[in-house]
Design a protein around this motif. Structure first.
Motif, PDB file in Angstrom:
ATOM      1  N   ALA A   1       0.790  -1.302   0.039  1.00 39.85           N
ATOM      2  CA  ALA A   1       0.092  -0.046  -0.041  1.00 39.85           C
ATOM      3  C   ALA A   1       0.941   1.180  -0.092  1.00 39.85           C
ATOM      4  O   ALA A   1       0.422   2.396  -0.042  1.00 39.85           O
ATOM      5  CB  ALA A   1      -0.870  -0.237   1.194  1.00 39.85           C
ATOM      6  N   GLY A   2       2.158   1.161  -0.089  1.00 37.67           N
ATOM      7  CA  GLY A   2       3.052   2.199   0.083  1.00 37.67           C
ATOM      8  C   GLY A   2       4.028   2.188   1.247  1.00 37.67           C
ATOM      9  O   GLY A   2       4.752   1.170   1.221  1.00 37.67           O
ATOM     10  N   ASP A   3       4.276   3.195   1.971  1.00 42.69           N
ATOM     11  CA  ASP A   3       5.388   3.129   3.066  1.00 42.69           C
ATOM     12  C   ASP A   3       4.941   2.533   4.367  1.00 42.69           C
ATOM     13  O   ASP A   3       5.671   2.098   5.094  1.00 42.69           O
ATOM     14  CB  ASP A   3       5.589   4.820   3.352  1.00 42.69           C
ATOM     15  N   GLU A   4       3.757   2.101   4.560  1.00 36.79           N
ATOM     16  CA  GLU A   4       3.167   1.618   5.659  1.00 36.79           C
ATOM     17  C   GLU A   4       2.889   0.090   5.448  1.00 36.79           C
ATOM     18  O   GLU A   4       2.129  -0.419   4.618  1.00 36.79           O
ATOM     19  CB  GLU A   4       1.960   2.152   6.365  1.00 36.79           C
ATOM     20  N   TYR A   5       3.299  -0.503   6.342  1.00 32.05           N
ATOM     21  CA  TYR A   5       2.797  -2.089   6.511  1.00 32.05           C
ATOM     22  C   TYR A   5       1.195  -2.330   6.810  1.00 32.05           C
ATOM     23  O   TYR A   5       0.957  -1.222   7.909  1.00 32.05           O
ATOM     24  CB  TYR A   5       3.453  -2.802   7.739  1.00 32.05           C
ATOM     25  N   SER A   6       0.452  -2.957   6.181  1.00 33.53           N
ATOM     26  CA  SER A   6      -0.920  -2.833   6.258  1.00 33.53           C
ATOM     27  C   SER A   6      -1.466  -4.233   6.329  1.00 33.53           C
ATOM     28  O   SER A   6      -1.009  -5.211   5.997  1.00 33.53           O
ATOM     29  CB  SER A   6      -1.608  -1.781   5.177  1.00 33.53           C
ATOM     30  N   ILE A   7      -2.958  -4.174   6.020  1.00 33.67           N
ATOM     31  CA  ILE A   7      -3.565  -5.372   6.046  1.00 33.67           C
ATOM     32  C   ILE A   7      -3.414  -6.058   4.577  1.00 33.67           C
ATOM     33  O   ILE A   7      -3.589  -7.271   4.533  1.00 33.67           O
ATOM     34  CB  ILE A   7      -5.226  -5.023   6.568  1.00 33.67           C
ATOM     35  N   ALA A   8      -2.851  -5.312   3.793  1.00 34.48           N
ATOM     36  CA  ALA A   8      -2.604  -5.608   2.420  1.00 34.48           C
ATOM     37  C   ALA A   8      -1.685  -6.743   2.355  1.00 34.48           C
ATOM     38  O   ALA A   8      -1.384  -7.863   1.814  1.00 34.48           O
ATOM     39  CB  ALA A   8      -2.349  -4.534   1.389  1.00 34.48           C
ATOM     40  N   ASP A   9      -0.627  -6.311   3.215  1.00 37.69           N
ATOM     41  CA  ASP A   9       0.594  -7.153   3.369  1.00 37.69           C
ATOM     42  C   ASP A   9       0.346  -8.364   4.187  1.00 37.69           C
ATOM     43  O   ASP A   9       0.627  -9.473   3.741  1.00 37.69           O
ATOM     44  CB  ASP A   9       1.761  -6.519   4.038  1.00 37.69           C
ATOM     45  N   ILE A  10      -0.522  -8.130   5.024  1.00 38.30           N
ATOM     46  CA  ILE A  10      -0.857  -9.244   6.005  1.00 38.30           C
ATOM     47  C   ILE A  10      -1.510 -10.507   5.038  1.00 38.30           C
ATOM     48  O   ILE A  10      -1.760 -11.518   5.379  1.00 38.30           O
ATOM     49  CB  ILE A  10      -1.662  -8.842   7.217  1.00 38.30           C
ATOM     50  N   ALA A  11      -2.663  -9.973   4.083  1.00 34.14           N
ATOM     51  CA  ALA A  11      -3.446 -10.599   3.469  1.00 34.14           C
ATOM     52  C   ALA A  11      -2.696 -11.510   2.405  1.00 34.14           C
ATOM     53  O   ALA A  11      -2.924 -12.732   2.210  1.00 34.14           O
ATOM     54  CB  ALA A  11      -4.370  -9.804   2.570  1.00 34.14           C
TER      55      ALA A  11
END
Length: 234
Positions: free
Chosen positions: A155-165
């Motif tokens: 999603a950009g600079d931040e670790y997010s639910i997209a990475d977790i998924a």
């Protein structure tokens, strides 16, 4: 308190990783899908699609009755909104995370899942099907690799639910016929997430619940023999 109905699959790992990352109080209720526990009537009231994961939030933010949810993407989004964590709070960042979350739900997960089925579990090895899904998995890895050459995370600079998924669907990359050396940006991302303490805790719990072992024929019959009548009779 979150009740997590869980088994040790990539989709199950998504929610346990989120809960470990955020420190939410939760209890795991194992649902052994190889033994047919996903057809228990009590579970079907929470997850009518007879799939894990599912949750029940016993203390929703509106103060009302407990909220049940199924579908891993919906659960991640719900929990991110509940906590205000692991999803960007600005308009553009939030939608960047959502588009990659839905990309995983509609692309990486289903295609890698078919890859697993035809290359690992199908009773007959069908070269066309195996080639089709191994190639599509490689294409999706390349999409991630290209994106991760532009940003630290999906999603950009931040670790997010997209990475977790996405991460749990990359963990079995060797079984998918992939070599992370061919995707250096993806490998950098993968190694960084694998090193996160919350991710390591989530996978340690998975191994304690269901130590790795080959799937037997009875389990394959339950998992791969479902049809419309399976839904009707439960």
């Amino acid at each position: 308190m979150i009740d997590l109905y869980y088994w040790t699959t990539p989709n199950g790992h998504k929610v346990s990783i989120f809960l470990e990352e955020t420190g939410l109080d939760y209890t795991i209720h194992p649902v052994n899908i190889g033994k047919g526990e996903q057809f228990d009537p009590a579970f079907l009231k929470i997850a009518p699609n007879n799939r894990i994961p599912a949750i029940v939030d016993q203390h929703p933010v509106d103060g009302g009755a407990p909220i049940p949810l199924f579908e891993s993407g919906a659960i991640l989004l719900y929990l991110a909104d509940k906590t205000g964590k692991l999803i960007p709070q600005d308009l553009r960042g939030r939608n960047a995370a959502l588009q990659w979350l839905f990309w995983q739900m509609g692309g990486l997960g289903p295609m890698a899942g078919q890859n697993h089925h035809f290359s690992q579990y199908a009773p007959e090895k069908l070269p066309y099907a195996i080639e089709r899904y191994v190639k599509e998995t490689a294409r999706l890895y390349a999409v991630m690799d290209k994106r991760l050459g532009e940003a630290a995370y999906l999603a950009g600079d931040e670790y997010s639910i997209a990475d977790i998924a996405a991460y749990p669907w990359v963990v079995p990359y060797e079984r998918q016929g992939q070599d992370l050396a061919n995707f250096p940006n993806l490998k950098r991302w993968f190694d960084a997430i694998a090193a996160r303490p919350a991710v390591q805790r989530a996978y340690a719990k998975a191994e304690a619940i269901n130590p790795p072992k080959p799937m037997d024929e009875a389990e394959k019959k339950i998992l791969f023999g479902q049809d419309a009548d399976t839904v009707r009779k439960h």
